[in-house]
Design a protein around this motif. Structure first.
Motif, PDB file in Angstrom:
ATOM      1  N   VAL A 123       1.330  -1.040   0.354  1.00  0.00           N
ATOM      2  CA  VAL A 123       0.386   0.391   0.367  1.00  0.00           C
ATOM      3  C   VAL A 123       0.436   1.400  -0.308  1.00  0.00           C
ATOM      4  CG1 VAL A 123      -1.989   1.378   0.930  1.00  0.00           C
ATOM      5  CG2 VAL A 123      -1.573  -1.280   1.457  1.00  0.00           C
ATOM      6  N   LEU A 124       0.914   1.775  -1.194  1.00  0.00           N
ATOM      7  CA  LEU A 124       1.487   3.202  -1.705  1.00  0.00           C
ATOM      8  C   LEU A 124       0.762   4.326  -0.458  1.00  0.00           C
ATOM      9  CD1 LEU A 124       2.053   3.414  -5.195  1.00  0.00           C
ATOM     10  CD2 LEU A 124       4.053   2.645  -3.640  1.00  0.00           C
ATOM     11  N   GLU A 125      -1.104   4.278  -0.773  1.00  0.00           N
ATOM     12  CA  GLU A 125      -1.382   5.460   0.318  1.00  0.00           C
ATOM     13  C   GLU A 125      -2.683   5.287   0.928  1.00  0.00           C
ATOM     14  OE1 GLU A 125      -1.553  10.634  -0.827  1.00  0.00           O
ATOM     15  OE2 GLU A 125      -0.809   9.633  -1.767  1.00  0.00           O
ATOM     16  N   VAL A 126      -3.010   6.235   1.239  1.00  0.00           N
ATOM     17  CA  VAL A 126      -4.116   5.605   2.249  1.00  0.00           C
ATOM     18  C   VAL A 126      -5.458   6.885   1.855  1.00  0.00           C
ATOM     19  CG1 VAL A 126      -5.942   5.335   4.526  1.00  0.00           C
ATOM     20  CG2 VAL A 126      -3.836   3.486   3.300  1.00  0.00           C
ATOM     21  N   LEU A 127      -6.266   7.626   1.258  1.00  0.00           N
ATOM     22  CA  LEU A 127      -7.012   8.037   1.108  1.00  0.00           C
ATOM     23  C   LEU A 127      -7.753   8.848   2.071  1.00  0.00           C
ATOM     24  CD1 LEU A 127      -7.662   7.909  -2.575  1.00  0.00           C
ATOM     25  CD2 LEU A 127      -5.891   9.512  -1.910  1.00  0.00           C
ATOM     26  N   TYR A 128      -8.603   9.778   1.917  1.00  0.00           N
ATOM     27  CA  TYR A 128      -8.957  10.218   3.641  1.00  0.00           C
ATOM     28  C   TYR A 128     -10.572   9.722   3.417  1.00  0.00           C
ATOM     29  CZ  TYR A 128      -6.016  14.217   4.228  1.00  0.00           C
ATOM     30  OH  TYR A 128      -5.358  15.089   4.845  1.00  0.00           O
ATOM     31  N   ASP A 129     -10.606   9.067   2.307  1.00  0.00           N
ATOM     32  CA  ASP A 129     -11.967   8.171   2.314  1.00  0.00           C
ATOM     33  C   ASP A 129     -11.958   7.086   2.555  1.00  0.00           C
ATOM     34  OD1 ASP A 129     -10.431   7.811  -0.334  1.00  0.00           O
ATOM     35  OD2 ASP A 129     -12.466   7.822  -1.451  1.00  0.00           O
ATOM     36  N   GLY A 130     -10.554   6.571   2.817  1.00  0.00           N
ATOM     37  CA  GLY A 130     -10.541   5.391   3.187  1.00  0.00           C
ATOM     38  C   GLY A 130     -10.126   4.357   1.740  1.00  0.00           C
ATOM     39  N   SER A 131     -10.041   5.140   0.396  1.00  0.00           N
ATOM     40  CA  SER A 131      -9.661   3.878  -0.189  1.00  0.00           C
ATOM     41  C   SER A 131      -7.670   3.947  -0.149  1.00  0.00           C
ATOM     42  CB  SER A 131      -9.745   4.802  -1.415  1.00  0.00           C
ATOM     43  OG  SER A 131      -9.762   5.410  -1.729  1.00  0.00           O
ATOM     44  N   GLU A 132      -7.178   2.697  -1.212  1.00  0.00           N
ATOM     45  CA  GLU A 132      -6.307   2.508  -0.788  1.00  0.00           C
ATOM     46  C   GLU A 132      -5.555   2.731  -2.102  1.00  0.00           C
ATOM     47  OE1 GLU A 132      -5.731  -1.412   1.076  1.00  0.00           O
ATOM     48  OE2 GLU A 132      -6.177  -0.536   3.592  1.00  0.00           O
ATOM     49  N   LEU A 133      -4.127   3.322  -2.360  1.00  0.00           N
ATOM     50  CA  LEU A 133      -3.330   3.513  -3.475  1.00  0.00           C
ATOM     51  C   LEU A 133      -2.882   2.063  -3.533  1.00  0.00           C
ATOM     52  CD1 LEU A 133      -2.846   7.006  -4.550  1.00  0.00           C
ATOM     53  CD2 LEU A 133      -4.912   5.504  -5.038  1.00  0.00           C
ATOM     54  N   HIS A 134      -2.400   0.497  -3.920  1.00  0.00           N
ATOM     55  CA  HIS A 134      -1.319  -0.169  -4.288  1.00  0.00           C
ATOM     56  C   HIS A 134      -0.519  -0.319  -5.099  1.00  0.00           C
ATOM     57  CE1 HIS A 134      -4.379  -2.614  -2.244  1.00  0.00           C
ATOM     58  NE2 HIS A 134      -5.007  -2.299  -2.087  1.00  0.00           N
ATOM     59  N   GLN A 135       0.411  -0.524  -5.137  1.00  0.00           N
ATOM     60  CA  GLN A 135       1.881  -0.307  -6.047  1.00  0.00           C
ATOM     61  C   GLN A 135       1.436  -1.296  -6.911  1.00  0.00           C
ATOM     62  OE1 GLN A 135       5.590  -1.625  -4.148  1.00  0.00           O
ATOM     63  NE2 GLN A 135       6.849  -0.695  -5.867  1.00  0.00           N
ATOM     64  N   GLN A 136       1.794  -0.952  -7.714  1.00  0.00           N
ATOM     65  CA  GLN A 136       1.787  -2.145  -9.193  1.00  0.00           C
ATOM     66  C   GLN A 136       2.229  -3.073  -8.859  1.00  0.00           C
ATOM     67  OE1 GLN A 136      -0.660  -1.755 -11.186  1.00  0.00           O
ATOM     68  NE2 GLN A 136      -1.415   0.339 -10.012  1.00  0.00           N
ATOM     69  N   PRO A 137       2.408  -4.294  -9.577  1.00  0.00           N
ATOM     70  CA  PRO A 137       2.814  -5.696  -9.255  1.00  0.00           C
ATOM     71  C   PRO A 137       4.158  -5.326 -10.511  1.00  0.00           C
ATOM     72  CG  PRO A 137       0.673  -6.405 -10.077  1.00  0.00           C
ATOM     73  CD  PRO A 137       0.543  -5.181 -10.119  1.00  0.00           C
ATOM     74  N   PRO A 138       5.246  -6.366  -9.992  1.00  0.00           N
ATOM     75  CA  PRO A 138       6.504  -5.397 -11.010  1.00  0.00           C
ATOM     76  C   PRO A 138       5.962  -6.581 -12.706  1.00  0.00           C
ATOM     77  CG  PRO A 138       7.171  -7.053  -9.655  1.00  0.00           C
ATOM     78  CD  PRO A 138       5.802  -6.713  -9.441  1.00  0.00           C
ATOM     79  N   SER A 139       6.376  -6.141 -13.149  1.00  0.00           N
ATOM     80  CA  SER A 139       7.087  -6.820 -14.618  1.00  0.00           C
ATOM     81  C   SER A 139       7.425  -7.977 -15.145  1.00  0.00           C
ATOM     82  CB  SER A 139       6.497  -5.852 -16.143  1.00  0.00           C
ATOM     83  OG  SER A 139       7.780  -5.096 -16.332  1.00  0.00           O
ATOM     84  N   MET A 140       7.172  -8.811 -15.741  1.00  0.00           N
ATOM     85  CA  MET A 140       8.169  -9.981 -16.205  1.00  0.00           C
ATOM     86  C   MET A 140      10.107  -9.366 -16.145  1.00  0.00           C
ATOM     87  SD  MET A 140       6.697 -12.355 -16.422  1.00  0.00           S
ATOM     88  CE  MET A 140       7.982 -13.782 -17.025  1.00  0.00           C
ATOM     89  N   SER A 141      10.699  -8.131 -16.920  1.00  0.00           N
ATOM     90  CA  SER A 141      11.496  -7.439 -17.369  1.00  0.00           C
ATOM     91  C   SER A 141      11.787  -7.064 -15.612  1.00  0.00           C
ATOM     92  CB  SER A 141      11.424  -6.406 -18.071  1.00  0.00           C
ATOM     93  OG  SER A 141      10.223  -5.610 -17.854  1.00  0.00           O
ATOM     94  N   GLU A 142      10.771  -6.412 -14.950  1.00  0.00           N
ATOM     95  CA  GLU A 142      11.337  -6.238 -13.162  1.00  0.00           C
ATOM     96  C   GLU A 142      11.890  -7.006 -12.726  1.00  0.00           C
ATOM     97  OE1 GLU A 142       8.642  -2.059 -14.037  1.00  0.00           O
ATOM     98  OE2 GLU A 142       7.871  -3.666 -12.833  1.00  0.00           O
ATOM     99  N   HIS A 143      10.862  -7.431 -12.833  1.00  0.00           N
ATOM    100  CA  HIS A 143      11.091  -9.491 -11.258  1.00  0.00           C
ATOM    101  C   HIS A 143      12.459  -9.925 -12.024  1.00  0.00           C
ATOM    102  CE1 HIS A 143       9.949 -12.629  -9.015  1.00  0.00           C
ATOM    103  NE2 HIS A 143       9.901 -13.389  -9.747  1.00  0.00           N
ATOM    104  N   LEU A 144      12.702 -10.277 -13.691  1.00  0.00           N
ATOM    105  CA  LEU A 144      13.789 -10.594 -13.553  1.00  0.00           C
ATOM    106  C   LEU A 144      15.225 -10.081 -13.185  1.00  0.00           C
ATOM    107  CD1 LEU A 144      15.769 -13.417 -15.353  1.00  0.00           C
ATOM    108  CD2 LEU A 144      14.625 -11.668 -17.057  1.00  0.00           C
ATOM    109  N   THR A 145      15.023  -8.978 -13.440  1.00  0.00           N
ATOM    110  CA  THR A 145      16.245  -7.546 -12.640  1.00  0.00           C
ATOM    111  C   THR A 145      16.564  -7.860 -11.539  1.00  0.00           C
ATOM    112  OG1 THR A 145      15.204  -6.191 -14.860  1.00  0.00           O
ATOM    113  CG2 THR A 145      16.995  -5.141 -12.959  1.00  0.00           C
TER     114      THR A 145
END
Length: 685
Positions: free
Chosen positions: A14-36
């Motif tokens: 979780v990157l940030e929790v807004l005032y209305d309670g919604s959460e901003l999640h970090q996007q999953p890494p792509s195949m190239s990022e995982h390999l790196t």
């Protein structure tokens, strides 16, 4: 005892929790990022197994000691590997045979214990963050519910409003026409012309808020009441749920006043914008349009003032306060002034009179309300309050009296077109041809290479006229067109014989006009028409006569007057010759430039000699541009011929007698040709 393993939750961080309670999640890494990420964990400095230097030396010595042995047969390596595998399988079989009996006697198999993962504080932090987010969201929901409850209570106490007066509906309408943005809890709008390429320093920001009942009761309808919000003035409609707050320097009304003066005489005027005074009940749309109009006028005048200072004409331009003075012709001046009224001291119920002083600055004096003119400007120069007519000399403007200026609609329209063209060219550039060429290159510049233009042509091509120079050119043309029109109308009123009819071309450019002049005699239109075309530019006139001659004249009106007078004289002589041919008379001689007689102030006189069908009567006509037409008659045989010893032949009596002047101004007839027709008929009979 069962093993419990703790695993990292299969969700993104979780990157940030807004005032209305919604959460901003970090996007999953792509195949190239995982390999790196995996590649970063590998230590490429080692070969996988750590081998000491001593072991390497022993292996090298054993390899040197063992001589190269040729295998006895080709499948010996395969046989050795199969034998090794059989040995391993046999050992595994014996191990399973020992472990298989139950209860076990010699050996027991236990599960491999996995290493416990290190405890992380991320899960606890995530729980705390979610709890704080839920709390903030709950607070927002409670505040919104409280506002809704208050709004419902107010709607129950007050009568229902029309659908068009709802705050959100009006805000939606406002957003459709104006640029809005929300900064915190404030709604701000933009009045500037930056989207059209403007570089003016004023921001043009206005504020939009919801109008409350207390503010509505504090305003006096029609009294020009102000809001307690200082230093800004809030203007709202009595029935509007929006309150629009504009800066103080943009309140009121403004316009650019353009006037052409000759000494102390005002020739014509034009206005680039309207100037209605803003009252307390003006709707927000009209209020914003007025504020944007004030911003436009100030920006335009600022640009014109900068150009007037930079230009270096033969007679320098004069910039004083809110007025620019430029000389377009000797004795003819152009006045460009900025007139601005902030509306604070405007008349509250009566009408104001418009006064214009000799310097061209327009002012207004209150009559019923006792208000006085005020000045306000953000450019360090004063501005004046006033108005002028838009619909003509008898039109009124914003309750003010009629102006004494003659409003020129053509000049106003051409100036508006000029301003629109400047703003259009500031952000509309021609497309590149070809596509890899520079952006904004004109068609003439693209053809400069193939046409082989030199440096002088390229420099002249790159020169662009400033906005003030274009306005001066249009004003010069407009003044010269008015002067030409005045000269033609004056001659048409002065000379009823022949008639002068002018036809102005309806399709003209702001700096080019054309007029066609027809000179004809009433009742003898089919006999002869003298036509000439005059092209009017900024500082010169070009006349194309009936015979194809082209004459170029300056801006002096006397030159045009002399040309038309010469054309009138030539028309009379040419029409008389055509009429003589129709009646059977013979043209003995015709001379356009006579060198005898009285000297004309300008141009030359012309003469025509006509003979009757029987030849016993001769008419001589003399006409000049500035002299009246004179008609002489001679008859034969001569009544005073007496034979003598010197002249004894009777044939000499047919010589023409002395010339007798005819007072054709006392003859009957509507015009010159009608009198000449009656005279020729009488002499023929």
């Amino acid at each position: 005892m069962a093993d419990i393993r703790l695993e990292v939750p299969a969700e993104n961080s979780v990157l940030e929790v807004l005032y209305d309670g919604s959460e901003l999640h970090q996007q999953p890494p792509s195949m190239s990022e995982h390999l790196t990420q995996l590649a970063r964990k590998i230590d490429f400095t080692t070969d996988g197994e750590e081998i000491t230097k001593e072991e390497k030396k022993e292996e090298e010595e054993e390899e040197e000691k063992q001589p190269f042995q040729q295998p006895h047969w080709p499948l010996e390596d395969v046989r050795n590997k199969i034998r090794q595998a059989l040995t391993e399988v046999s050992v595994l079989h014996d191990l399973l045979a020992v472990v298989k009996p139950k209860p076990p006697q010699y050996m027991v198999l236990d599960q491999v214990q996995a290493e416990a993962p290190e405890p992380k504080a991320y899960i606890q932090f995530l729980a705390l963050k979610k709890a704080s987010g839920f709390k903030a969201a709950g607070t927002i929901l409670l505040n919104g519910a409280e506002r809704l409850r208050t709004s419902q209570a107010e709607m129950g106490r007050t009568p229902s409003r029309p659908a068009g007066q709802d705050f959100h509906i009006e805000l939606l309408r406002l957003r459709q026409n104006w640029r809005l943005k929300k900064v915190g809890n404030t709604i701000l709008g933009d009045l500037s012309y930056r989207s059209a390429g403007s570089m003016y320093r004023h921001m043009g920001i206005f504020e939009v808020s919801k109008a409350d009942e207390s503010m509505g009761n504090s305003l006096v309808p029609g009294g020009g009441g102000t809001s307690p919000m200082s230093p800004q003035i809030a203007a709202r409609s009595h029935q509007s749920s929006l309150r629009v707050t504009v800066p103080t320097e943009l309140t009121g009304s403004a316009y650019i006043f353009v006037c052409i003066k000759k000494d102390e005489e005002d020739i014509c005027s034009a206005q680039l914008t309207t100037s209605d005074f803003v009252s307390g009940e003006t709707p927000w749309q009209q209020k914003l349009e007025k504020a944007q109009n004030v911003l436009f006028c100030k920006e335009l005048f600022s640009q014109l003032a900068r150009e007037a200072v930079k230009l270096t004409p033969s007679i320098p331009h004069l910039v004083v306060g809110n007025q620019i003075t430029a000389t377009i012709f000797p004795g003819i001046h152009l006045l460009v002034g900025l007139c601005h009224s902030d509306g604070k001291n405007a008349p509250k119920g009566g009408q104001g009179g418009v006064s214009v002083n000799s310097s061209g600055v327009v002012g207004a004096s209150g009559m019923a309300g006792g208000g006085s003119s005020s000045t306000n400007s953000n450019m360090g120069a004063g501005s004046c309050m006033g108005g002028g007519n838009i619909g003509g000399p008898s039109a009124t403007l914003g309750g003010l009296g009629p102006s004494k200026y003659k409003h020129e609609h053509d000049l106003e329209h051409s100036l508006h077109q000029l301003l629109h063209r400047v703003y259009h060219n500031s952000f509309q550039h021609p497309l590149p041809h070809p596509v890899y060429a520079y952006m904004g290159m004109s068609k003439r510049r693209r053809a400069a290479g193939p046409e082989g233009m030199d440096k002088t042509q390229l420099v002249n091509m790159m020169k662009e006229q400033t906005l003030l120079e274009q306005i001066i050119r249009q004003v010069q043309h407009n003044f010269l067109r008015l002067r030409t029109m005045y000269v033609i109308d004056q001659l048409a009123a002065e000379f009823k014989d022949p008639l002068i009819v002018s036809h102005w071309n309806a399709f003209n450019s702001p700096t080019r006009s054309c007029v066609k002049i027809n000179i004809a005699t009433q009742g003898y239109d089919s006999v002869l028409r003298t036509k000439l075309v005059i092209h009017i530019s900024e500082r010169s006139l070009k006349c194309i006569c009936r015979d194809g001659k082209i004459m170029t004249m300056s801006f002096e009106p006397q030159e045009l007057r002399n040309l038309i007078l010469c054309q009138i004289s030539q028309h009379n002589m040419a029409a008389l010759q055509c009429l003589a041919r129709y009646t059977g008379w013979t043209v003995l001689s015709s001379e356009q430039n006579v060198g005898t007689g009285a000297i004309e102030p300008l141009g030359n006189a012309s003469t025509v000699m006509l003979a009757s069908p029987s030849g016993n009567k001769v008419i001589g006509v003399h006409s000049g541009p500035h002299q009246r037409v004179s008609v002489m008659v001679s008859s034969s045989p001569r009544p005073d011929f007496y034979p003598s010893t010197v002249v004894s032949g009777q044939r000499w009596e047919h010589l023409g007698a002395g010339w007798q002047e005819v007072r054709h101004d006392r003859m009957e007839g509507r015009n010159f040709l009608n009198k000449m027709e009656l005279l020729m008929a009488a002499l023929t009979a």
